[in-house]
Design an enzyme around this catalytic site. Sequence first.
Site, PDB file in Angstrom:
ATOM      1  CD  GLU A 131       0.087  12.078   7.610  1.00  0.00           C
ATOM      2  OE1 GLU A 131      -0.401  12.793   6.699  1.00  0.00           O
ATOM      3  OE2 GLU A 131       0.786  11.080   7.382  1.00  0.00           O
ATOM      4  CB  THR A 184      -3.910   7.061   2.789  1.00  0.00           C
ATOM      5  OG1 THR A 184      -2.712   7.608   2.228  1.00  0.00           O
ATOM      6  CG2 THR A 184      -3.566   6.274   4.040  1.00  0.00           C
TER       7      THR A 184
END
Length: 311
Positions: A131, A184
């Site tokens: 991530e 994101t």
Amino acid sequence: MESDCIKVFAPATVANVACGFDVIGLAMDAPGDEMIMRRSDKPGVTITAVHGAALSTDPAQNVCGVAIQALLQKYGQPEAGIELELFKNIPPGSGIGSSAASSAGAVVGANHLLGNPFTQKQLVRFAMEGERLASGAAHADNVAPAIMGGFTLVRSYKPLDITGLHTPADLWVTVIHPQIEVKTSDAREILKQKVLMTDAIRQWGNVGALVAGLYQENYDLISRSLEDAIVEPVRAILIPAFYELKVKCKEAGALGGGISGSGPSVFMLSRGEETARKVAAMMDTVYAPLGVDYKIHVSQINREGVKITKV
């Protein structure tokens, strides 16, 4: 090196879950990324192919490679050979945990091939490194439910403290994914760095009530708690017809919902499959005239997380 070959299914996830920004997530039954994995004589991580998305096969530039390498480093054998082929069924930038699914599936699969030396919660930490590569932030609210299944809560990042939450048996999720990409990193940039105390207090109340509602299987309380006073008002502008979608889905029987992850996907929770499918039909009604391609997923909450089968 002789090694069994395994197939890994890593589920899509909904992060934030309205009031739970960066701390609450849930796993879906479908869609999900898939991988074929095996031990290899070649040192380190080898990604033989990526299907379904234009992603690098360089392990240092792919979340699977980065996550597995973090695991191998902790295992004390950074040169141990792991080979994988990745089938991307969750489009990057979809808001339903694309990078998290790949990261989670990779570490669970590698752990299995090494004889399961690590716990689920240790695996979350390795997946978070994937991530970090994808978004610049090592957040756990997607990878935790992907690995552990059900609803999960990240109480703390320093130290990392994650707990599973109760999942009511009759809770379903409906997700619409408009075919536009919201990165994101971009969605994080527009967030305010300071929030009003009144908004923070409202948010804390909702998070506590949502957790209580899950354990009590109190669907009315869950419904009242699905309110985001901090992030949603800023990010809603990124998603076509967002507020109309929310209002119409609640009219169709949804308990409530919000932006999935950083968007553009929008999720709605419902009690029972019948209502969840009515919500899907309403999503279709709202989005059909907009001229935006979209996909709709109806799923129970996945209580198992990443699944491994022998090939």
